[in-house]
Design an enzyme around this catalytic site. Structure first.
Site, mmCIF file in Angstrom:
data_model
loop_
_atom_site.group_PDB
_atom_site.id
_atom_site.type_symbol
_atom_site.label_atom_id
_atom_site.label_comp_id
_atom_site.label_asym_id
_atom_site.label_seq_id
_atom_site.Cartn_x
_atom_site.Cartn_y
_atom_site.Cartn_z
ATOM 1 N N SER A 176 0.827 -1.198 0.000
ATOM 2 C CA SER A 176 0.000 0.000 0.000
ATOM 3 C C SER A 176 0.873 1.265 0.000
ATOM 4 C CB SER A 176 -0.947 -0.053 1.208
ATOM 5 O OG SER A 176 -1.909 0.951 1.158
ATOM 6 N N ASP A 350 -10.189 -5.767 -3.598
ATOM 7 C CA ASP A 350 -9.516 -4.683 -2.867
ATOM 8 C C ASP A 350 -10.284 -3.389 -3.097
ATOM 9 O OD1 ASP A 350 -7.771 -2.740 -1.861
ATOM 10 O OD2 ASP A 350 -6.001 -3.897 -2.415
ATOM 11 N N HIS A 381 -7.550 -5.601 0.786
ATOM 12 C CA HIS A 381 -6.379 -4.742 0.931
ATOM 13 C C HIS A 381 -5.472 -5.169 2.080
ATOM 14 C CE1 HIS A 381 -4.356 -1.053 -0.269
ATOM 15 N NE2 HIS A 381 -4.183 -0.751 1.004
#
Length: 406
Positions: A176, A350, A381
């Site tokens: 991320s 996600d 995620h």
């Protein structure tokens, strides 16, 4: 249609309430949460204790950035001559790479003999220090976003790793925000591209115009939320020293209720629903590790990226932009300058790193070496670091790339 409007309104109300409450409760020194929630805290092992527990005692390095931030960088030494740097996501720490124990990516890599280095970006509990600024007293300490993580923190990590190992390159795995920083690095400090043999981007975050509810609502109202945060002086968000951060920890640590409220009420709406990969027993153990705090400016910067539909520097408003950038609008990062090999790992479920947004990034980067859609249909995620079966769905492809770019 009426229900959609109600959901949108309720989502926006929740987000605005969060922004206001974070600043309000942080300033309330007389709130005693232990009297509100009579529940013992979970044992919270630090990184060194976790690493030792799973057979790899860590060495900690103190890294100082060019702008004075003092960061912690951990090493799980291995036999491999090629070091691997792991970088965590927003509101996370290096702990994220160890929480699954023997099935975590950090420990699995160490077990395979890799020389594993795990960084902590500025603002989290391991890197909440500065040469001159006090994060508890100086609001200017929190004047950073993912831009500074890419421009200052990553070079400091990379230089330390290469100096200590005498290697000429390192491999990187970022989750991320941990890979957003590499896009900043490659586009603003191009000399570092040649120091990365491959950057494996788990849940790539760069463009955000196709996110799911409720984040999409926040993005649509980015100017309002950033203006509100600036007005009330919001700087640190959900740190373990903030009252709201401690409140969330207390709630999430409650048996049954904590899982229902935090996982189904907060994390799954944000990340995507995948209860099979985040079981209650495991969540009880990690509730003390996430979230761990960061700056509002980093969140606000992401909201701007989604709102403006461009991966750009922080937007201070036209007048300040003229002083900072010599232009009324913030310049876009030149992703064509990111020449390091990049491998994109995507999940169909996600909510933050959507396939549509990753495809925009894919078309902007010049050196994509892998585009891997993880076969688990429900992968969300958080699964990349928390999922219980990532050694089946995810790790083999990572090992293949690390072997290829040794």
């Amino acid at each position: 249609m009426r229900s959609i409007h109600l959901n949108m309104c309720s989502g926006l109300i929740f987000i605005i309430t969060f922004v206001c409450c974070e600043n309000y409760v942080t300033s309330q020194e007389n709130l005693h949460l232990d009297k509100i929630f009579n529940h013992p805290e979970q044992s919270n092992l630090g990184f060194n204790e976790l690493a030792t527990k799973y057979g790899h005692p860590a060495t900690e390095y103190e890294v100082i950035t060019e702008d004075g931030y003092i960061l912690s960088l951990f090493r799980l030494a291995g036999e491999s001559r090629v070091p691997v740097l792991l970088t965590h996501g927003i509101q996370g720490t290096a702990d994220a790479w160890l929480l699954r124990g023997k099935q975590s990516l950090g420990i699995t890599l160490a077990d395979k003999g890799y020389d594993v280095w795990i960084g902590n970006f500025r603002g989290n509990q391991y890197s909440r220090r500065h040469q001159y600024l006090n994060p508890d007293l100086d609001d200017s300490y929190w004047n950073f976003s993912f831009h500074e993580m890419g421009y200052f923190d990553l070079p400091a990590f990379i230089d330390t790793v290469l100096n200590e190992t005498k290697a000429t390159k390192l491999a990187a795995v970022g989750h991320s925000q941990g890979n957003t920083a590499f896009y900043v690095l490659g586009s603003t400090r191009a000399e570092y591209n040649s120091k990365v043999s491959v950057m494996i981007a788990l849940a790539p975050i760069c463009f955000l115009q196709n996110t799911k509810f409720p984040v999409s609502i926040a993005i649509q109202n980015a100017p309002l939320l950033n203006a509100l945060a600036n007005k009330i002086g919001l700087t640190e968000v959900l740190g373990d020293k903030t009252t709201l951060g401690r409140l969330l920890f207390k709630i999430c640590s409650l048996p049954l209720l904590g899982y229902a409220f935090c996982v189904f009420g907060l994390y799954f709406p944000l990340f995507g629903y995948d209860p099979a990969e985040l079981e209650p027993e495991f969540f009880k153990d990690i509730a003390t590790y996430f979230p761990t705090g960061g700056s509002w400016k980093s969140i606000g910067h992401y909201l701007q990226v989604g709102y403006r539909k461009e991966f750009s520097l922080y937007d201070y408003g036209s007048q300040i932009n003229m002083k900072v950038y010599n232009t009324s609008t913030p310049p876009a990062y030149d992703l064509s300058r990111v020449t390091m090999p990049v491998a994109l790992f995507i999940g169909r479920n996600d909510h933050l790193s959507t396939i549509k947004d990753v495809d925009i990034l894919r078309n902007r980067l010049s050196n994509i070496v892998s585009y891997f859609v993880v076969p688990r249909l429900l992968l969300n995620h958080g699964d990349y670091v928390w999922g219980r079966h990532m050694y089946v769905y995810l790790y083999p492809e990572i090992f293949k790339l690390l072997s290829q770019y040794r």
